[in-house]
Enzyme design. Structure first.
Site, mmCIF file in Angstrom:
data_model
loop_
_atom_site.group_PDB
_atom_site.id
_atom_site.type_symbol
_atom_site.label_atom_id
_atom_site.label_comp_id
_atom_site.label_asym_id
_atom_site.label_seq_id
_atom_site.Cartn_x
_atom_site.Cartn_y
_atom_site.Cartn_z
ATOM 1 N N ASP A 274 -21.057 -5.460 64.412
ATOM 2 C CA ASP A 274 -22.422 -4.917 64.361
ATOM 3 C C ASP A 274 -23.387 -6.103 64.279
ATOM 4 O O ASP A 274 -23.298 -6.919 63.355
ATOM 5 C CB ASP A 274 -22.576 -4.018 63.129
ATOM 6 C CG ASP A 274 -23.597 -2.910 63.359
ATOM 7 O OD1 ASP A 274 -23.336 -1.767 62.954
ATOM 8 O OD2 ASP A 274 -24.640 -3.206 63.983
ATOM 9 N N ASP B 143 -27.954 -3.440 66.650
ATOM 10 C CA ASP B 143 -28.783 -2.614 65.787
ATOM 11 C C ASP B 143 -30.250 -2.648 66.244
ATOM 12 O O ASP B 143 -30.822 -3.724 66.413
ATOM 13 C CB ASP B 143 -28.675 -3.207 64.371
ATOM 14 C CG ASP B 143 -29.288 -2.319 63.325
ATOM 15 O OD1 ASP B 143 -28.798 -1.200 63.167
ATOM 16 O OD2 ASP B 143 -30.262 -2.740 62.684
ATOM 17 N N GLU C 162 -28.347 -0.056 70.336
ATOM 18 C CA GLU C 162 -28.873 1.150 69.679
ATOM 19 C C GLU C 162 -30.336 1.242 70.081
ATOM 20 O O GLU C 162 -31.143 0.400 69.688
ATOM 21 C CB GLU C 162 -28.752 1.061 68.163
ATOM 22 C CG GLU C 162 -29.257 2.326 67.472
ATOM 23 C CD GLU C 162 -29.559 2.136 66.000
ATOM 24 O OE1 GLU C 162 -29.838 1.007 65.588
ATOM 25 O OE2 GLU C 162 -29.504 3.129 65.262
ATOM 26 N N HIS D 25 -22.899 6.496 61.253
ATOM 27 C CA HIS D 25 -23.149 6.347 59.816
ATOM 28 C C HIS D 25 -24.567 6.724 59.420
ATOM 29 O O HIS D 25 -24.905 6.726 58.222
ATOM 30 C CB HIS D 25 -22.866 4.893 59.420
ATOM 31 C CG HIS D 25 -23.807 3.955 60.091
ATOM 32 N ND1 HIS D 25 -23.773 3.703 61.450
ATOM 33 C CD2 HIS D 25 -24.856 3.265 59.624
ATOM 34 C CE1 HIS D 25 -24.747 2.883 61.771
ATOM 35 N NE2 HIS D 25 -25.430 2.592 60.677
ATOM 36 N N ASP D 26 -25.407 7.022 60.439
ATOM 37 C CA ASP D 26 -26.798 7.415 60.153
ATOM 38 C C ASP D 26 -27.013 8.923 60.291
ATOM 39 O O ASP D 26 -28.126 9.401 60.053
ATOM 40 C CB ASP D 26 -27.764 6.750 61.160
ATOM 41 C CG ASP D 26 -27.887 5.265 60.958
ATOM 42 O OD1 ASP D 26 -28.197 4.572 61.954
ATOM 43 O OD2 ASP D 26 -27.666 4.793 59.839
HETATM 44 O O1 TEU Z 1 -30.652 2.475 62.402
HETATM 45 C C1 TEU Z 1 -31.903 2.496 63.045
HETATM 46 C C2 TEU Z 1 -32.630 3.697 62.722
HETATM 47 O O2 TEU Z 1 -33.683 3.877 63.249
HETATM 48 C C3 TEU Z 1 -32.041 4.716 61.819
HETATM 49 O O3 TEU Z 1 -31.998 4.172 60.510
HETATM 50 C C4 TEU Z 1 -32.922 5.922 61.830
HETATM 51 O O4 TEU Z 1 -34.253 5.498 61.711
HETATM 52 C C5 TEU Z 1 -32.663 6.778 60.650
HETATM 53 O O5 TEU Z 1 -31.365 6.572 60.229
HETATM 54 C C6 TEU Z 1 -32.899 8.207 61.086
HETATM 55 O O6 TEU Z 1 -31.692 8.804 61.390
HETATM 56 C C7 TEU Z 1 -30.076 1.180 62.342
HETATM 57 C C8 TEU Z 1 -28.802 1.311 61.527
HETATM 58 O O7 TEU Z 1 -27.878 2.152 62.218
HETATM 59 C C9 TEU Z 1 -29.184 1.878 60.186
HETATM 60 O O8 TEU Z 1 -28.028 2.137 59.395
HETATM 61 C C10 TEU Z 1 -30.085 0.872 59.475
HETATM 62 O O9 TEU Z 1 -30.555 1.460 58.277
HETATM 63 C C11 TEU Z 1 -31.286 0.510 60.356
HETATM 64 O O10 TEU Z 1 -30.974 0.276 61.717
HETATM 65 C C12 TEU Z 1 -31.894 -0.798 59.862
HETATM 66 O O11 TEU Z 1 -30.964 -1.833 60.107
#
Ligand code: TEU
Ligand code: CA
Length: 541
Positions: A98, A200, A242, A316-317
């Site tokens: 990542d 990311d 992403e 994971h989000d």
């Molecule tokens: O996520 C980007 C992101 O935009 C998400 O966090 C989203 O805004 C939110 O989860 C709504 O679903 C990436 C990573 O995957 C996330 O885990 C990090 O928190 C974020 O970037 C910052 O690095």
């Protein structure tokens, strides 16, 4: 289109903090991941997307990196990480790291230097701005984790930008020296034999904050072509960006081979379907299968030869899709298998998120004290202050909170689901005695073996990788399509609902490929599909 290994594999995402704890401190670690490589080899995956394992204060669970080339103490050592890469390689599994380079942690050495003053050589590695005329924040940019995207630094009398938490200052990609240091770091990781990078929020690196521009900035693709040239371009690696704001047209800019940027992107158009159009992710509306069908079809047909799709329901989000749009009660097994068949039979690289393959579900909370995720906790306090009831807020968190995906992987029916012998950093879902890898592996008809079969079919049948996609016209709640390749035609039929649905086509069945129940299917005319029924048949071309 040139063919690549990353078009032929299925990728498995590991969130290391929650995967397997080997030393009883309640936190997943690299030694625990290495222990489970045989399980992943049995599943049949060809690559692992590994969420961050780097040194971090864990303000955002590792997406706030303080040292890109050291392993988080709690996860283990660099030697253990290199051993993990070698052990995965022995099992023909590549490790995709990542890459979080839109921002660092505020504890990264560069930021510690940058805060020392305006003349510091690292100052311009980050985004600083003077207060507005009224002394307040420079402009209206907001953080994804609530509040403004600007944090006051009294020592220098300036604000710094953080599109995420205040402990995640944005890097200034306009600074060429900073970019070169990132590329050098990437090359040192490539030299360790990794299989690629998941990037990311890479769509943000072209930001022009003073103009309020964050995603898809003017130099974004210039930076990615420079990165390609300086790092992974010389290797055949999987690179997936992403990109929350991508449309098919934008996705072609990232993944058209001749542009020499990325292999593919994660686009999220389907993911936003249960969000009110003028709201945030927490403002819910029912997802309509007809809309899902339209969007999946658009992405299958519009990328064409000018790019490559990633295919995913979970990460994971995101809340677990089985609970979100499937039926994790009465039809848990059928709907989990239906989701797998619908996704894996489409054209693109499928991603499995840890626990999806054994039918893990969301974990509701009754109090904010059970939450761990900064995004959730900040939103809770912000919405309370805005007058939302705690009941409304918890309902949103239980539907969409990121902790739903971050509960410990359930390995067996022993305490804490076999994840840890200690106290887990976040509670294990109470259903672990029923839903756990050991119990699921003991049942030949379980969700795991549907995933294992889909992965095996992909290795045996080129039609799954290269076949053209063609939507079949049906009622809204049925998503059905064909794949055609080299004179072969497969028909995919899925009932994306709790109700019986009609289905009828003239095609003649040649062979049953895979199905999510034991029903005998002798013909394709005037069928009544059972709730969540899914099957794939080879038909006369
Ligand atoms: O996520 C980007 C992101 O935009 C998400 O966090 C989203 O805004 C939110 O989860 C709504 O679903 C990436 C990573 O995957 C996330 O885990 C990090 O928190 C974020 O970037 C910052 O690095
Ligand atoms: Ca541990």
């Amino acid at each position: 289109m040139e063919k690549h290994w990353w078009q032929e594999v299925v990728v498995y995402q590991i969130y290391p903090r929650s995967f397997k704890d080997s030393n009883g401190d309640g936190i997943g670690d690299i030694a625990g991941m290495t222990e489970k490589l045989d399980y992943l080899e049995k599943l049949g995956i060809g690559a692992i997307w590994l969420s961050p394992v780097y040194q971090s204060p864990n303000d955002d669970n590792g997406y706030d990196i303080s040292d890109y080339e050291a392993v988080l103490d709690e996860f283990g050592t660099m030697a253990e990480m290199e051993h993990f890469i070698a052990e995965a390689d022995k099992r023909n599994i590549k490790v995709v790291m990542d890459l979080v380079v839109n921002h660092t942690s505020d504890e990264h050495a560069w930021f510690v230097e940058a805060k020392k003053g305006k003349d510091n050589p690292y100052r311009d590695y980050y985004v600083w701005a003077d207060p507005a005329a009224d002394g307040g924040v420079p402009n209206g940019l907001g953080s994804a984790f609530s509040g403004p995207a600007w944090e006051w630094d009294a020592a220098s009398g300036q604000y710094y930008l953080h599109l995420f938490s205040k402990k995640q200052p944005d890097l200034n990609w306009q600074n060429q020296k900073m970019r070169q240091e990132i590329y050098a770091m990437m090359n040192r990781w490539i030299a360790k034999g990794i299989g690629g990078f998941r990037m990311d929020v890479i769509d943000l690196i072209g930001k022009i904050p003073e103009e309020g521009i964050t995603g898809n900035g003017p130099q974004l693709h210039e930076f990615l072509q420079e990165m390609h040239q300086a790092t992974f371009g010389a290797h055949d690696l999987l690179t997936v960006g992403e990109t929350w704001g991508a449309t098919p047209e934008i996705a072609k800019l990232y993944s058209a081979p001749e542009r020499k940027e990325l292999s593919m992107v994660f686009q999220f158009e389907h993911i936003g379907l249960d969000q009110k159009p003028d709201g945030e992710k927490w403002d819910l509306q029912p997802m309509r299968a007809a809309e899902l069908k339209r969007i999946l079809t658009k992405w299958q047909t519009e990328l064409g030869q000018d790019g490559w799709n990633s295919l995913f329901w979970n990460n994971h989000d995101l809340p677990r899709m089985l609970s979100r749009w499937g039926n994790d009660q009465e039809y848990r097994s059928e709907s989990a298998k239906m989701l797998a068949i619908l996704l894996h039979m489409m054209k693109g690289t499928p991603y499995i998120y840890q626990g999806e393959e054994i039918g893990m579900t969301n974990t509701p909370i009754a109090s904010i004290a059970e939450a761990r995720d900064i995004e959730t906790i900040n939103m809770y306090h912000e919405r309370l202050a805005r007058g939302y009831s705690e009941e409304e807020i918890l309902a949103s968190i239980n539907a969409k909170g990121r902790d739903n995906a971050r509960r410990p992987m359930q390995w067996n029916a022993s305490s804490n689901g076999g994840f840890t012998t200690g106290t887990p950093w976040i509670g294990v879902n109470e259903n672990y005695p029923l839903i756990n890898a050991e119990t699921v592996l003991a049942d030949p008809d379980s969700i795991f073996y549907t995933y294992q079969k889909l992965i095996r079919l992909r290795k045996e049948h080129p039609i799954m990788i290269w076949g053209e996609f063609e939507l079949v016209d049906t009622v809204d709640e049925v998503i059905s399509y064909c794949r055609e390749y080299d004179g072969e035609r497969w028909l995919v039929v899925t009932n994306f609902s709790d109700e019986t649905q009609p289905f009828s086509v003239e095609d003649e069945i040649v062979e049953m490929i895979i199905q999510n129940d034991g029903n005998e299917i002798t013909g394709l005319k005037d069928l009544q599909l059972k709730p969540w029924q899914a099957f794939v048949v080879k038909v006369k071309a």
